[in-house]
Design an enzyme around this catalytic site. Sequence first.
Site, mmCIF file in Angstrom:
data_model
loop_
_atom_site.group_PDB
_atom_site.id
_atom_site.type_symbol
_atom_site.label_atom_id
_atom_site.label_comp_id
_atom_site.label_asym_id
_atom_site.label_seq_id
_atom_site.Cartn_x
_atom_site.Cartn_y
_atom_site.Cartn_z
ATOM 1 N N GLY A 1 16.513 36.177 17.418
ATOM 2 C CA GLY A 1 17.798 35.701 16.870
ATOM 3 C C GLY A 1 17.685 34.454 16.324
ATOM 4 N N ASP A 2 16.780 33.566 16.675
ATOM 5 C CA ASP A 2 17.011 32.178 16.284
ATOM 6 C C ASP A 2 15.415 31.491 16.530
ATOM 7 O OD1 ASP A 2 17.988 29.727 15.512
ATOM 8 O OD2 ASP A 2 18.434 28.938 17.574
ATOM 9 N N LEU A 3 14.579 32.235 15.675
ATOM 10 C CA LEU A 3 13.358 31.766 15.513
ATOM 11 C C LEU A 3 13.119 30.587 14.447
ATOM 12 C CD1 LEU A 3 10.443 31.975 16.013
ATOM 13 C CD2 LEU A 3 10.130 33.655 14.137
ATOM 14 N N ASN B 1 11.888 26.174 17.950
ATOM 15 C CA ASN B 1 11.672 27.068 19.089
ATOM 16 C C ASN B 1 10.289 27.547 19.082
ATOM 17 O OD1 ASN B 1 14.628 26.802 19.696
ATOM 18 N ND2 ASN B 1 15.093 28.220 18.283
#
Length: 211
Positions: free
Chosen positions: A126-128, A132
């Site tokens: 959900g937040d690549l 990250n």
Amino acid sequence: VKCIRATWKDIGILLSEAEMGCSVGHPNLVRTYGYVVSNMESHLNNQPSALERALMNARRQYDQDEYLYIQMIQEYCECGSLEAYIGSSQTLFEGTAISKTACIALILRDVARALAYLHDHGILHGDLSGNNVLLVRDETSPIGMRAKVGDFGRSRVYLSEKMKTDSLGTANFMPPEMLLSGDLSVKTDVYALGILGVEMWTGKKAWNGVL
């Protein structure tokens, strides 16, 4: 140790990240060995309380927004984040015998393996983004490094092919359907992987000046 200060109102997403990090295990995921939550007093005295006691204290102080500290014991990734290499003079393939294309392909392969593991276990990242994706030394790799995906603050277990959410990750890595209507699926992670490849190739932020 990753130490974050938050109020009780915000602690849920951090606890979710810690629990998710502890529950997964793959060579291309950043390992989380454990975590502890403490209130301000115990943090300052370097005497973290037990998780249950900290949460009870937080509930009693909800209206006063008392600060809590969550400390996650995570794997050390000594080569930093992929973001630090994108657009900088220090490139991933300097000093190696392989091409830029091959280097990017190796990094994307590592990230894709991490995402495949998560998806096989019913988890959306959900937040690549470049921030990250962390790098560790790996002498078996042609570039001397291996990529690991971390930060599960926006991750969630998916129960259907498509879900709705109003919680967005990094905007320039989000697909149009996510930005327009909050549709979240495995395709969200796949789109972000593609954007990551574009940024590595161009050395520039995707959609820079647009988002």
